[in-house]
Design a protein around this motif. Structure first.
Motif, PDB file in Angstrom:
ATOM      1  N   MET A  25       4.186   0.523  14.283  1.00 32.78           N
ATOM      2  CA  MET A  25       4.924   1.654  13.720  1.00 32.78           C
ATOM      3  C   MET A  25       4.812   2.875  14.621  1.00 32.78           C
ATOM      4  O   MET A  25       5.792   3.608  14.819  1.00 32.78           O
ATOM      5  CB  MET A  25       4.399   1.971  12.317  1.00 32.78           C
ATOM      6  N   VAL A  26       3.628   3.093  15.178  1.00 34.29           N
ATOM      7  CA  VAL A  26       3.418   4.219  16.090  1.00 34.29           C
ATOM      8  C   VAL A  26       4.348   4.105  17.287  1.00 34.29           C
ATOM      9  O   VAL A  26       4.979   5.080  17.718  1.00 34.29           O
ATOM     10  CB  VAL A  26       1.938   4.279  16.531  1.00 34.29           C
TER      11      VAL A  26
ATOM     12  N   SER B 238       0.843  -1.188   0.000  1.00 31.71           N
ATOM     13  CA  SER B 238       0.000   0.000   0.000  1.00 31.71           C
ATOM     14  C   SER B 238       0.879   1.239   0.000  1.00 31.71           C
ATOM     15  O   SER B 238       1.923   1.278   0.662  1.00 31.71           O
ATOM     16  CB  SER B 238      -0.909   0.005   1.237  1.00 31.71           C
ATOM     17  N   LYS B 239       0.455   2.275  -0.723  1.00 31.11           N
ATOM     18  CA  LYS B 239       1.321   3.429  -0.947  1.00 31.11           C
ATOM     19  C   LYS B 239       1.720   4.137   0.343  1.00 31.11           C
ATOM     20  O   LYS B 239       2.819   4.682   0.435  1.00 31.11           O
ATOM     21  CB  LYS B 239       0.653   4.417  -1.905  1.00 31.11           C
ATOM     22  N   GLN B 240       0.842   4.104   1.366  1.00 29.07           N
ATOM     23  CA  GLN B 240       1.198   4.793   2.606  1.00 29.07           C
ATOM     24  C   GLN B 240       2.325   4.094   3.368  1.00 29.07           C
ATOM     25  O   GLN B 240       2.933   4.671   4.254  1.00 29.07           O
ATOM     26  CB  GLN B 240      -0.021   4.954   3.516  1.00 29.07           C
ATOM     27  N   PHE B 241       2.624   2.844   3.001  1.00 29.21           N
ATOM     28  CA  PHE B 241       3.694   2.113   3.666  1.00 29.21           C
ATOM     29  C   PHE B 241       4.979   2.064   2.849  1.00 29.21           C
ATOM     30  O   PHE B 241       5.991   1.517   3.305  1.00 29.21           O
ATOM     31  CB  PHE B 241       3.241   0.679   3.976  1.00 29.21           C
TER      32      PHE B 241
ATOM     33  N   ASP C   9      14.183   7.394   4.742  1.00 26.03           N
ATOM     34  CA  ASP C   9      14.405   6.357   5.753  1.00 26.03           C
ATOM     35  C   ASP C   9      13.148   5.983   6.523  1.00 26.03           C
ATOM     36  O   ASP C   9      13.218   5.226   7.498  1.00 26.03           O
ATOM     37  CB  ASP C   9      15.483   6.824   6.741  1.00 26.03           C
ATOM     38  N   LYS C  10      11.983   6.490   6.110  1.00 24.76           N
ATOM     39  CA  LYS C  10      10.753   6.201   6.834  1.00 24.76           C
ATOM     40  C   LYS C  10       9.606   5.933   5.854  1.00 24.76           C
ATOM     41  O   LYS C  10       9.614   6.447   4.736  1.00 24.76           O
ATOM     42  CB  LYS C  10      10.358   7.376   7.744  1.00 24.76           C
ATOM     43  N   PRO C  11       8.584   5.191   6.277  1.00 25.38           N
ATOM     44  CA  PRO C  11       7.404   5.016   5.432  1.00 25.38           C
ATOM     45  C   PRO C  11       6.688   6.352   5.218  1.00 25.38           C
ATOM     46  O   PRO C  11       6.755   7.256   6.060  1.00 25.38           O
ATOM     47  CB  PRO C  11       6.529   4.047   6.233  1.00 25.38           C
ATOM     48  N   VAL C  12       5.988   6.459   4.102  1.00 26.04           N
ATOM     49  CA  VAL C  12       5.226   7.674   3.793  1.00 26.04           C
ATOM     50  C   VAL C  12       4.311   8.036   4.950  1.00 26.04           C
ATOM     51  O   VAL C  12       4.208   9.205   5.346  1.00 26.04           O
ATOM     52  CB  VAL C  12       4.410   7.462   2.492  1.00 26.04           C
TER      53      VAL C  12
ATOM     54  N   VAL D 117      -9.087  16.534   8.443  1.00 24.88           N
ATOM     55  CA  VAL D 117      -9.104  15.257   7.726  1.00 24.88           C
ATOM     56  C   VAL D 117      -7.996  15.307   6.676  1.00 24.88           C
ATOM     57  O   VAL D 117      -7.973  16.206   5.832  1.00 24.88           O
ATOM     58  CB  VAL D 117     -10.464  15.006   7.056  1.00 24.88           C
ATOM     59  N   HIS D 118      -7.098  14.316   6.736  1.00 23.34           N
ATOM     60  CA  HIS D 118      -5.918  14.363   5.865  1.00 23.34           C
ATOM     61  C   HIS D 118      -5.635  13.008   5.237  1.00 23.34           C
ATOM     62  O   HIS D 118      -5.846  11.962   5.860  1.00 23.34           O
ATOM     63  CB  HIS D 118      -4.697  14.815   6.679  1.00 23.34           C
ATOM     64  N   ASP D 119      -5.153  13.033   3.993  1.00 25.39           N
ATOM     65  CA  ASP D 119      -4.751  11.820   3.289  1.00 25.39           C
ATOM     66  C   ASP D 119      -3.389  11.342   3.796  1.00 25.39           C
ATOM     67  O   ASP D 119      -2.432  12.128   3.843  1.00 25.39           O
ATOM     68  CB  ASP D 119      -4.631  12.079   1.782  1.00 25.39           C
ATOM     69  N   ALA D 120      -3.294  10.061   4.114  1.00 30.83           N
ATOM     70  CA  ALA D 120      -2.018   9.508   4.577  1.00 30.83           C
ATOM     71  C   ALA D 120      -0.930   9.653   3.533  1.00 30.83           C
ATOM     72  O   ALA D 120       0.253   9.763   3.863  1.00 30.83           O
ATOM     73  CB  ALA D 120      -2.192   8.034   4.938  1.00 30.83           C
ATOM     74  N   ALA D 121      -1.317   9.681   2.262  1.00 31.01           N
ATOM     75  CA  ALA D 121      -0.331   9.729   1.171  1.00 31.01           C
ATOM     76  C   ALA D 121       0.011  11.150   0.746  1.00 31.01           C
ATOM     77  O   ALA D 121       0.492  11.371  -0.369  1.00 31.01           O
ATOM     78  CB  ALA D 121      -0.852   8.935  -0.027  1.00 31.01           C
ATOM     79  N   ARG D 122      -0.228  12.134   1.620  1.00 29.73           N
ATOM     80  CA  ARG D 122       0.233  13.515   1.388  1.00 29.73           C
ATOM     81  C   ARG D 122       1.241  13.879   2.486  1.00 29.73           C
ATOM     82  O   ARG D 122       0.886  14.530   3.471  1.00 29.73           O
ATOM     83  CB  ARG D 122      -0.931  14.497   1.406  1.00 29.73           C
TER      84      ARG D 122
END
Length: 214
Positions: free
Chosen positions: A49-50, A6-9, A14-17, A86-91
């Motif tokens: 991850m958190v 998935s794109k957010q991962f 050095d870190k996931p999106v 409200v925010h998109d994880a992929a931004r």
């Protein structure tokens, strides 16, 4: 995106999106709590991850729904704050400045979104591939996230949409259906949503250009 992951991962530096995105909100002084909404199969992974990255403002990792607005509604059920973003994880390139300005405007008007003027000429095209009309570009804006609302207003908009079986393209559309004016806050063309493989190359360039800047 054309990847198994998935794109957010996907990794960005050095870190996931997702972590890049969350850290912007984690480090903003006016953000009190964060709810991450994911698929049921991703809850444990995100919770790990958190913990790994020491994100202390995450109050819940909630399970999303079939449609985007189902996921937003799920997230709202875990929040009691007066204001919500409200925010998109992929931004991952939203800035503290964007968040601060949105919060200022939403507290005055109840609903605000980030957007940028459209650069290209837009054509409205019919199913046969024939141009129907050319809208005036000066009135067209490309919408980004975060979108900011008084929480009670957004809950009302989602409840109405649920009762009427309406699916909106974004949360602002649901609020607009209540007859509420939504104010536009100038965004940034770098605040891209990672959607295609080309976006990953652009994102890496933006990350390197910004360095540690938020």
């Amino acid at each position: 995106m054309g990847t198994k992951e998935s794109k957010q991962f996907l990794p960005l530096g050095d870190k996931p999106v997702l972590i890049h995105t969350l850290m912007v909100f984690e480090t903003h002084p006016e953000v009190d709590e964060i709810v991450v909404v994911v698929g049921a199969e991703e809850v444990q992974r995100v919770e790990e991850m958190v913990a790994q990255y020491g994100l202390e403002k995450i109050s819940a990792v909630a399970i999303g729904g079939q449609e985007r607005q189902d996921s937003v509604r799920s997230g709202l059920e875990h929040l009691q704050t007066e204001w919500v973003l409200v925010h998109d994880a992929a931004r991952p390139f939203v800035t503290h400045g964007h968040i601060t300005e949105l919060l200022k405007v939403v507290r005055l008007h109840g609903a605000a979104i980030l957007a940028v003027p459209v650069k290209d000429t837009i054509k409205q095209v019919d199913p046969a591939g024939i141009v129907e009309r050319t809208p005036d570009r000066q009135s067209l804006w490309a919408v980004q996230t975060p979108q900011a609302f008084r929480r009670s207003l957004l809950v009302q908009a989602h409840q109405r949409a649920l009762e009427q079986g309406m699916t909106g393209t974004d949360d602002a559309m649901l609020v607009e259906e209540l007859g509420i004016d939504v104010r536009v806050v100038m965004g940034d063309y770098q605040n891209i949503k990672l959607t295609t493989p080309e976006d990953l190359a652009i994102a890496e360039a933006i990350r390197k250009m910004r360095g540690t800047e938020r």
